[in-house]
Design a protein around this motif. Structure first.
Motif, mmCIF file in Angstrom:
data_model
loop_
_atom_site.group_PDB
_atom_site.id
_atom_site.type_symbol
_atom_site.label_atom_id
_atom_site.label_comp_id
_atom_site.label_asym_id
_atom_site.label_seq_id
_atom_site.Cartn_x
_atom_site.Cartn_y
_atom_site.Cartn_z
ATOM 1 N N ALA A 74 0.829 -1.204 0.000
ATOM 2 C CA ALA A 74 0.000 0.000 0.000
ATOM 3 C C ALA A 74 0.864 1.256 0.000
ATOM 4 C CB ALA A 74 -0.942 -0.003 1.201
ATOM 5 N N LEU A 75 1.970 1.229 0.746
ATOM 6 C CA LEU A 75 2.881 2.367 0.742
ATOM 7 C C LEU A 75 3.442 2.625 -0.649
ATOM 8 C CD1 LEU A 75 5.026 1.995 4.006
ATOM 9 C CD2 LEU A 75 3.309 3.747 3.501
ATOM 10 N N ALA A 76 3.768 1.543 -1.353
ATOM 11 C CA ALA A 76 4.416 1.673 -2.660
ATOM 12 C C ALA A 76 3.426 1.904 -3.798
ATOM 13 C CB ALA A 76 5.240 0.414 -2.951
ATOM 14 N N ASN A 77 2.219 1.373 -3.658
ATOM 15 C CA ASN A 77 1.279 1.410 -4.784
ATOM 16 C C ASN A 77 -0.046 2.094 -4.477
ATOM 17 O OD1 ASN A 77 3.011 -0.389 -6.438
ATOM 18 N ND2 ASN A 77 2.448 -1.920 -4.892
ATOM 19 N N GLY A 78 -0.375 2.276 -3.205
ATOM 20 C CA GLY A 78 -1.667 2.817 -2.841
ATOM 21 C C GLY A 78 -2.693 1.719 -2.636
ATOM 22 N N ALA A 79 -3.946 2.121 -2.535
ATOM 23 C CA ALA A 79 -5.059 1.190 -2.365
ATOM 24 C C ALA A 79 -6.048 1.443 -3.502
ATOM 25 C CB ALA A 79 -5.745 1.388 -1.013
ATOM 26 N N PRO A 80 -6.500 0.408 -4.186
ATOM 27 C CA PRO A 80 -7.374 0.603 -5.344
ATOM 28 C C PRO A 80 -8.653 1.349 -4.977
ATOM 29 C CG PRO A 80 -7.374 -1.704 -4.626
ATOM 30 C CD PRO A 80 -6.284 -1.021 -3.884
ATOM 31 N N GLY A 81 -9.003 2.332 -5.805
ATOM 32 C CA GLY A 81 -10.214 3.091 -5.557
ATOM 33 C C GLY A 81 -10.119 4.040 -4.388
ATOM 34 N N PHE A 82 -8.910 4.229 -3.833
ATOM 35 C CA PHE A 82 -8.733 5.066 -2.648
ATOM 36 C C PHE A 82 -7.622 6.101 -2.868
ATOM 37 C CE2 PHE A 82 -9.258 4.566 2.246
ATOM 38 C CZ PHE A 82 -9.160 5.923 2.418
ATOM 39 N N PHE A 83 -6.388 5.632 -3.048
ATOM 40 C CA PHE A 83 -5.285 6.565 -3.246
ATOM 41 C C PHE A 83 -4.173 5.888 -4.029
ATOM 42 C CE2 PHE A 83 -4.630 4.417 0.808
ATOM 43 C CZ PHE A 83 -3.302 4.050 0.776
ATOM 44 N N THR A 84 -3.362 6.707 -4.701
ATOM 45 C CA THR A 84 -2.224 6.210 -5.477
ATOM 46 C C THR A 84 -0.984 7.026 -5.122
ATOM 47 O OG1 THR A 84 -2.757 7.681 -7.337
ATOM 48 C CG2 THR A 84 -3.663 5.449 -7.403
ATOM 49 N N LEU A 85 0.182 6.393 -5.260
ATOM 50 C CA LEU A 85 1.441 7.068 -4.972
ATOM 51 C C LEU A 85 1.738 8.110 -6.043
ATOM 52 C CD1 LEU A 85 3.990 7.040 -3.100
ATOM 53 C CD2 LEU A 85 5.025 5.497 -4.781
ATOM 54 N N ARG A 86 2.168 9.296 -5.596
ATOM 55 C CA ARG A 86 2.519 10.343 -6.557
ATOM 56 C C ARG A 86 3.849 10.025 -7.225
ATOM 57 N NH1 ARG A 86 -0.929 14.408 -6.405
ATOM 58 N NH2 ARG A 86 -1.973 14.967 -4.438
ATOM 59 N N ALA B 202 2.960 18.918 -4.225
ATOM 60 C CA ALA B 202 4.157 19.242 -3.448
ATOM 61 C C ALA B 202 3.930 19.056 -1.952
ATOM 62 C CB ALA B 202 4.586 20.681 -3.720
ATOM 63 N N THR B 203 2.686 18.835 -1.554
ATOM 64 C CA THR B 203 2.374 18.786 -0.119
ATOM 65 C C THR B 203 1.854 17.429 0.339
ATOM 66 O OG1 THR B 203 0.128 19.612 -0.531
ATOM 67 C CG2 THR B 203 1.845 21.258 -0.058
ATOM 68 N N SER B 204 1.932 16.415 -0.515
ATOM 69 C CA SER B 204 1.425 15.100 -0.113
ATOM 70 C C SER B 204 2.098 14.006 -0.912
ATOM 71 C CB SER B 204 -0.097 15.027 -0.323
ATOM 72 O OG SER B 204 -0.424 15.225 -1.684
ATOM 73 N N PHE B 205 2.215 12.833 -0.306
ATOM 74 C CA PHE B 205 2.842 11.695 -0.965
ATOM 75 C C PHE B 205 1.878 10.932 -1.867
ATOM 76 C CE2 PHE B 205 5.593 12.250 2.782
ATOM 77 C CZ PHE B 205 6.832 12.295 2.158
ATOM 78 N N TYR B 206 0.570 11.102 -1.616
ATOM 79 C CA TYR B 206 -0.410 10.304 -2.360
ATOM 80 C C TYR B 206 -1.477 11.190 -2.984
ATOM 81 C CZ TYR B 206 1.767 6.455 0.129
ATOM 82 O OH TYR B 206 2.672 5.572 0.634
ATOM 83 N N ASP B 207 -2.036 10.701 -4.065
ATOM 84 C CA ASP B 207 -3.153 11.340 -4.744
ATOM 85 C C ASP B 207 -4.429 10.619 -4.315
ATOM 86 O OD1 ASP B 207 -5.031 12.384 -6.451
ATOM 87 O OD2 ASP B 207 -4.121 11.622 -8.293
ATOM 88 N N ALA B 208 -5.332 11.343 -3.657
ATOM 89 C CA ALA B 208 -6.563 10.735 -3.144
ATOM 90 C C ALA B 208 -7.746 10.916 -4.084
ATOM 91 C CB ALA B 208 -6.900 11.321 -1.775
ATOM 92 N N SER B 209 -7.510 11.375 -5.309
ATOM 93 C CA SER B 209 -8.629 11.606 -6.227
ATOM 94 C C SER B 209 -9.419 10.341 -6.553
ATOM 95 C CB SER B 209 -8.137 12.279 -7.509
ATOM 96 O OG SER B 209 -7.171 11.487 -8.165
#
Length: 382
Positions: free
Chosen positions: A110-122, A136-143
């Motif tokens: 999850a740290l490396a790839n995110g969680a499907p339908g939730f967040f992805t690594l920038r 610039a202010t977060s490690f993950y994209d929560a869109s």
């Protein structure tokens, strides 16, 4: 372990209070499934972070589809292991060391790839983005979460106020905790995402020209919002906590990290309940005192100032607290594996069923302060 359906408990308001805790939130879904089986349906849901997401899935769907929607959401955001002989064999093993290793691998994924339908690594990393941008202010994209919420939640239903719904977030500029509530706001996906925007993992969410982070940054348990709001009601509150305030003295750095997170996000749950009991005792004493005052004093400015603080309402606060397994460590809140989700869900269901077997949980308190608190692991006889 199912329960027979019960008549509505004798309270004006049934509240569901949902703490934040990431992947541990499946525990709350299991609790809700047990409440449905017992024919207990909330009038008011207040949530923070993953509790806001679970709350939206409940408030934003018809009663007969809520558990199915919760299940669909949790299956979307969790991952099945790669199915081969060795994985199946490892999952079948009961040793703590094997389960700890599998959970940690899922959390690292999850740290490396995110969680499907939730967040992805920038990509690229935040340092390579221009200052002032969300990237610039977060490690993950929560869109991805926004689309998932649109898929599973009927926001028109939420805002119809069939069930009162509140979500907590913190204003980044002022540092103040804010509750978006269906009695005062029109709730949309952004409000849920703001409540779940834990920095520096996720970016702040802009609403009405202000930016908000996860409400758990200030207070991870929204019980106070329910008991302090006016008008007051006789209330049966099911408080579903994902972090246990109590624990053992750590003996390793990994255990220190786990215990520090538990203390931080348990958000002084027990102290808050104890404080509320003291305040409620004073409120009821004021009510009794006003009844004994002569009319001249009762109508005086001092009594009129204090009168709004008095009431004879009663409260049952039922604590359902997730107790982590020995093999779960500091990464348990971002272990989005399917097997851990199922374990958390079943733990919530079983804890709620066992709690509801105690009839006093659903009865009006008769003590002087008008407050009864129940925790299966402190008060239970099983």
């Amino acid at each position: 372990m199912a329960l027979e359906a019960t008549p509505r408990p004798p309270f004006e308001n049934i509240a569901l209070v949902l703490q934040g805790g990431g992947a541990l939130g499946a525990y709350q879904a299991g609790v809700y499934e047990a409440l449905v089986e017992a024919n207990i349906h909330p009038d008011w849901i207040a949530g923070v972070s993953i509790g806001a997401i679970n709350g939206a899935l409940i408030a934003g769907n018809a009663p007969e589809t809520r558990v199915a929607k919760l299940r669909a959401f949790w299956e979307r955001v969790t991952t099945k292991p790669y199915c081969n002989y060795w994985t199946e064999w490892l999952l079948s093993e009961k040793g703590d060391a094997i389960r700890r290793w599998l959970n940690q691998m899922s959390a690292y994924s999850a740290l490396a790839n995110g969680a499907p339908g939730f967040f992805t690594l920038r990509s690229p990393v935040p340092l390579l983005h221009p200052p002032g941008t969300m990237a610039a202010t977060s490690f993950y994209d929560a869109s991805p979460l926004e689309q998932t919420l649109e898929d599973f939640v009927d926001f028109d239903r939420i805002n119809s106020q069939g069930v009162r719904f509140s979500v907590g977030a913190v204003n980044v500029r002022s540092g103040k905790l804010v509750y978006f509530d269906t009695t005062t706001h029109t709730i949309g996906p952004k409000h849920i995402m703001a409540s779940a925007a834990l920095p520096p993992g996720f970016p702040a969410v802009e609403i009405g020209g202000e930016h908000y982070w996860d409400g758990g940054s200030v207070s991870n348990t929204p019980l106070q919002w329910i008991v302090d709001s006016l008008p007051r009601f006789d209330t049966l509150a099911f408080q579903v906590d994902l972090w246990n305030a109590r624990g053992e003295l750590p003996s390793t750095l990994a255990e220190v990290a786990t215990r520090q997170k538990e203390i931080q996000f348990s958000s002084r749950t027990r102290a808050g309940t104890d404080s509320f009991e003291r305040i409620q005792r004073l409120r009821r004493a004021l009510t009794d005192l006003f009844a004994k005052l002569p009319e001249t004093l009762r109508n005086g400015p001092e009594a009129q100032f204090l009168h709004p603080l008095s009431n004879h309402k009663v409260y049952n606060i039922v604590h359902l607290v997730y107790r982590a397994k020995n093999y779960e460590g500091h990464s348990k809140d971002y272990d989005f594996s399917r097997s851990s989700m199922e374990e958390h869900w079943q733990a919530g269901f079983h804890d709620a069923v066992r709690t509801l077997r105690h009839p006093e949980v659903l009865e009006r308190p008769t003590n002087r302060e008008g407050v009864f608190t129940f925790d299966l692991f402190r008060n239970g006889r099983e």
